[in-house]
Design an enzyme around this catalytic site. Structure first.
Site, PDB file in Angstrom:
ATOM      1  N   ASP A  73      12.246  -1.086   4.776  1.00 47.92           N
ATOM      2  CA  ASP A  73      11.273   0.005   4.673  1.00 47.92           C
ATOM      3  C   ASP A  73      11.790   1.258   5.378  1.00 47.92           C
ATOM      4  O   ASP A  73      11.012   2.003   5.961  1.00 47.92           O
ATOM      5  CB  ASP A  73       9.942  -0.452   5.293  1.00 47.92           C
ATOM      6  N   GLU A 132      -0.018  -0.846   5.796  1.00 47.34           N
ATOM      7  CA  GLU A 132       1.038  -0.369   6.681  1.00 47.34           C
ATOM      8  C   GLU A 132       0.950   1.129   6.916  1.00 47.34           C
ATOM      9  O   GLU A 132       1.247   1.620   8.004  1.00 47.34           O
ATOM     10  CB  GLU A 132       2.404  -0.730   6.076  1.00 47.34           C
ATOM     11  N   ASP A 188       0.841  -1.192   0.000  1.00 45.98           N
ATOM     12  CA  ASP A 188       0.000   0.000   0.000  1.00 45.98           C
ATOM     13  C   ASP A 188       0.877   1.242   0.000  1.00 45.98           C
ATOM     14  O   ASP A 188       2.054   1.190   0.379  1.00 45.98           O
ATOM     15  CB  ASP A 188      -0.941   0.007   1.204  1.00 45.98           C
ATOM     16  N   ASP A 222       8.940   3.475  -0.901  1.00 40.83           N
ATOM     17  CA  ASP A 222       8.114   3.141   0.257  1.00 40.83           C
ATOM     18  C   ASP A 222       6.784   2.546  -0.208  1.00 40.83           C
ATOM     19  O   ASP A 222       5.799   3.249  -0.300  1.00 40.83           O
ATOM     20  CB  ASP A 222       7.880   4.404   1.098  1.00 40.83           C
TER      21      ASP A 222
END
Length: 469
Positions: A174, A150, A87, A116
């Site tokens: 991440d 997330e 996402d 990201d």
């Protein structure tokens, strides 16, 4: 082994680029649940695409009710997990290249999610492919776990761990290199104020809106006012200290819209952005509104929040000896003539607590008009720098970079905090600008390939069978 890994990674360069582009082209911003799609159809499409790419490589996959999925290799009771998500936050505005075109320019892939976390997810998947192609025997199962929300609460991974085994070890690509041994606590607070008051003649605040998400520094905010001519407003503005180029006025049907352009940044680093909400309210607070509650609210915001990003004036500024310091970011606001609410994203020190932050703020509100409530709290993560797991990650990183720097602490929050023992690990390299959640987000292709090599070495060092086994 290093040379073999580099050669294998380079041979997969074009495939890594293509897979990253395929994922980035899907605008997987969370939406309302729809049938079998708990976070919207586009988020599901991104998850399905990641599964499709993984299965084409010959990996076993498992979809957990469209909440999350894993890609698996190896054997054994213990699990080493690589924690990623598909996402993304909303794209914002003013991109140089289309946010979902995944165009390549100057050795970089541009698009929302490139850094990201779709690029890092591709690097993690291709790290597994490198290990597979090198025919490395593993004594642990290695799982790439892919979450789907997330950016807005991490509920999908929590759901996953209700259904699947918790890994013994995990790292999340991440964030940044080198290994991240500490992550600040993340606290979302909602501030509200009742603005309803008997109608009076004069200047009125009709509405305010701004921001896309709590964990983004808002790059836009706008307010609509009435009861004043544009020429009179322009005269008042000449007496206010602000950057005129950032404010636009538009008159329509006896109302005036004030639009402020800021600079977006990740909510964990508000100092890198320019908060359009805060700058706009600083201007509004200088105007003579007729509603006393509106004036009180605007004065509160200007005095207690203003354009600070450390929470000093509202009483919650803090720092520990890790070291980590508190950051304060107003991410979203909406208001009409009756009510205003805004959401603040706070990253608090590893050795602090949400209760302390809230207590400090309440002790410094100095008004009964404003109320606050906790929306969410993700407690801090901490693993000692000399932990063997951290040391193995550091060794893999150092072998491919020569960088001997120490593990670090960050304000960003990753999936690592949801497992029994996990840390964030890459993908940005030291000295690179943090462009997650900003316009023109990109990933450098060379770093995509290098990261895949580093992750492959980490997998081998942690899960590979040793010669004497």
């Amino acid at each position: 082994m290093k040379e073999k890994i580099i050669k294998a990674a380079e041979s997969l360069r074009d495939d890594m680029i293509l897979s990253t582009q395929e994922l980035v082209k899907i605008p997987s911003v969370e939406a309302e649940a729809e049938g079998d799609y708990p976070y919207g159809k586009e988020v599901y499409k991104a998850l399905a695409k990641a599964i499709e790419i993984s299965e084409a490589m010959g990996f076993k996959t498992k979809n957990i009710d469209n909440q999350a999925a894993h890609v698996e290799m190896g054997a054994g009771e213990e699990i080493l997990a690589l924690l990623c998500h598909v996402d993304v936050v909303p794209e914002g505005s003013n991109w140089t290249y289309p946010p979902y075109a995944a165009e390549v320019h100057d050795g970089k892939i541009f698009g929302r999610g490139t850094i990201d976390d779709k690029g890092p997810a591709a690097a993690a998947l291709y790290a597994m492919k490198i290990v597979k192609d090198l025919d490395i025997k593993l004594n642990k199962r290695v799982r790439l776990i892919l979450g789907t929300n997330e950016e807005s609460g991490m509920a999908s991974l929590k759901y996953y761990f209700e259904k699947e085994k918790m890994p013994e070890l995990a790292f999340s690509p991440d964030a940044t290199f080198p290994a991240i041994h500490a992550e600040k606590g993340i606290l979302d607070l909602k501030f509200t104020a009742d603005l309803k008051e008997t109608d009076k003649n004069g200047l009125k605040l009709e509405k305010i809106k701004g921001g896309n998400a709590a964990n983004m520094v808002p790059d836009f905010a706008e307010a609509v006012i009435s009861g004043i001519e544009k020429e009179e407003l322009e005269k008042l503005l000449t007496e206010i200290n602000y950057e005129a180029a950032d404010l636009n006025l538009e008159a329509d049907n006896n109302k005036i819209k004030l639009s402020y352009s800021g600079i977006s940044a990740h909510g964990s680093m508000p100092e890198d952005g320019k908060n359009a909400i805060s700058y706009l309210i600083n201007i509004l607070a200088e105007l003579p509104f007729s509603n006393a509650k509106v004036k009180e609210f605007l004065n509160f915001y200007q005095k207690k929040i203003g354009i600070e990003y450390d929470g000093a004036s509202i009483g919650c500024k803090d720092q520990d000896d890790v070291p980590t310091a508190l950051t304060f970011n107003t991410g979203v606001i909406k208001a009409d003539q009756n009510k205003v609410e805004f959401i603040v994203n706070i990253r608090y020190p590893v050795k602090s607590t949400a209760d302390k932050v809230v207590s400090d703020i309440k002790a410094n509100l100095e008004t009964k008009l404003v109320n606050l409530e906790i929306l969410s709290d993700a407690k801090p993560l901490y693993v000692a720098k000399d932990d063997p797991f951290i040391q193995k990650l550091m060794a893999a990183y150092q072998e491919f970079t020569g960088d001997k720097s120490e593990p670090i602490a960050i304000g960003g929050g990753t999936y690592a905090r949801l497992v029994d023992k996990g840390v964030a690990f890459g993908l940005l390299f030291p000295g690179q600008a943090e462009i997650a959640h900003q316009k023109d987000e990109f990933i450098e292709i060379d770093n995509l390939v290098k990261s895949a090599a580093i992750y492959a070495k980490a997998i081998i060092d942690i899960a590979g069978v040793k010669e004497n086994e």
